[in-house]
Design a protein around this motif. Structure first.
Motif, PDB file in Angstrom:
ATOM      1  N   GLY A 191       0.785  -1.231   0.000  1.00 17.36           N
ATOM      2  CA  GLY A 191       0.000   0.000   0.000  1.00 17.36           C
ATOM      3  C   GLY A 191       0.808   1.268   0.000  1.00 17.36           C
ATOM      4  N   ASN A 230      -0.576   1.484  -4.137  1.00 22.23           N
ATOM      5  CA  ASN A 230      -1.472   2.570  -3.744  1.00 22.23           C
ATOM      6  C   ASN A 230      -0.822   3.899  -4.073  1.00 22.23           C
ATOM      7  N   GLY A 278      -2.530   2.800  -9.475  1.00 20.86           N
ATOM      8  CA  GLY A 278      -2.058   2.144  -8.258  1.00 20.86           C
ATOM      9  C   GLY A 278      -0.928   1.166  -8.497  1.00 20.86           C
TER      10      GLY A 278
END
Length: 205
Positions: free
Chosen positions: A7, A33, A43
């Motif tokens: 992420g 992310n 992403g």
């Protein structure tokens, strides 16, 4: 091979002008992310050829994009989340091509969360393309979404094809449980901020 960023950021920034055609094959992209910057997009993979840049072509085959996000948790006051998995854009006169074959897109998301409802756009939980020719074959899109706060535009749970016009051909591809909160749960085509014609979409068995 699995690429997992926990992420933190996107996996690839694909540079304009790369010689010939590039191929990504047999890879799994997880938990990318891209949320740190204004207009945070792509992403897992980000490509943007500005006016005057030499464009490049990309083929993606036998891959998986799982749990990637654009715009997720961004603190930018002008955040637009576009392309939870892939952001592929050209703004010059040369048109690039994106070919995707036998690839699965699952639980990728684009979000525009800032409270400026008329100026936020979340487009395409999986693939956002503008000014490029797109060919998608034998792929699966499941559980992808585009979400925007208040009255912001949120379209193309799986795919968003934005102006200026390119040609997109989609063949033998399955869409399931994708969601665009403003409409177009599977495929959004239109003009998000330009005056040119929307892209041409061809769907084949």
């Amino acid at each position: 091979v699995t690429l997992r960023s926990a992420g933190a950021s996107n996996h690839f920034i694909f540079s304009p002008g790369a010689p010939g055609a590039s191929v990504l094959a047999g890879l799994r992209f997880e938990d990318g992310n891209q949320a740190a910057n204004t207009n945070s997009s792509g992403g897992a993979l980000f490509y943007n050829a500005n006016t005057g840049a030499t464009t490049s072509n990309l083929t993606i085959q036998d891959c998986a994009f799982v749990g990637n996000a654009a715009g997720e948790s961004s603190t930018s006051s002008s955040n637009n989340g576009r392309g939870g998995a892939i952001y592929f854009v050209t703004t010059g006169t040369n048109v690039a091509s994106l070919v995707v074959r036998r690839t699965r897109f699952e639980n990728n998301h684009a979000r525009a969360s800032q409270p400026d409802p008329l100026n936020r756009a979340a487009l395409s939980g999986a693939i956002y393309a503008r000014g490029v020719n797109v060919q998608i074959e034998d792929c699966v899109f499941v559980g992808n979404s585009a979400e925007a706060a208040s009255f912001g535009l949120a379209g193309g749970g799986a795919i968003a094809l934005d102006s200026p016009a390119g040609v997109a051909t989609i063949s033998r591809t399955r869409f399931s449980q994708n969601e665009g909160l403003s409409g177009a749960s599977a495929i959004w085509t239109g003009v998000a901020g330009a005056s040119s014609a929307p892209p041409r979409l061809v769907i084949e068995d």
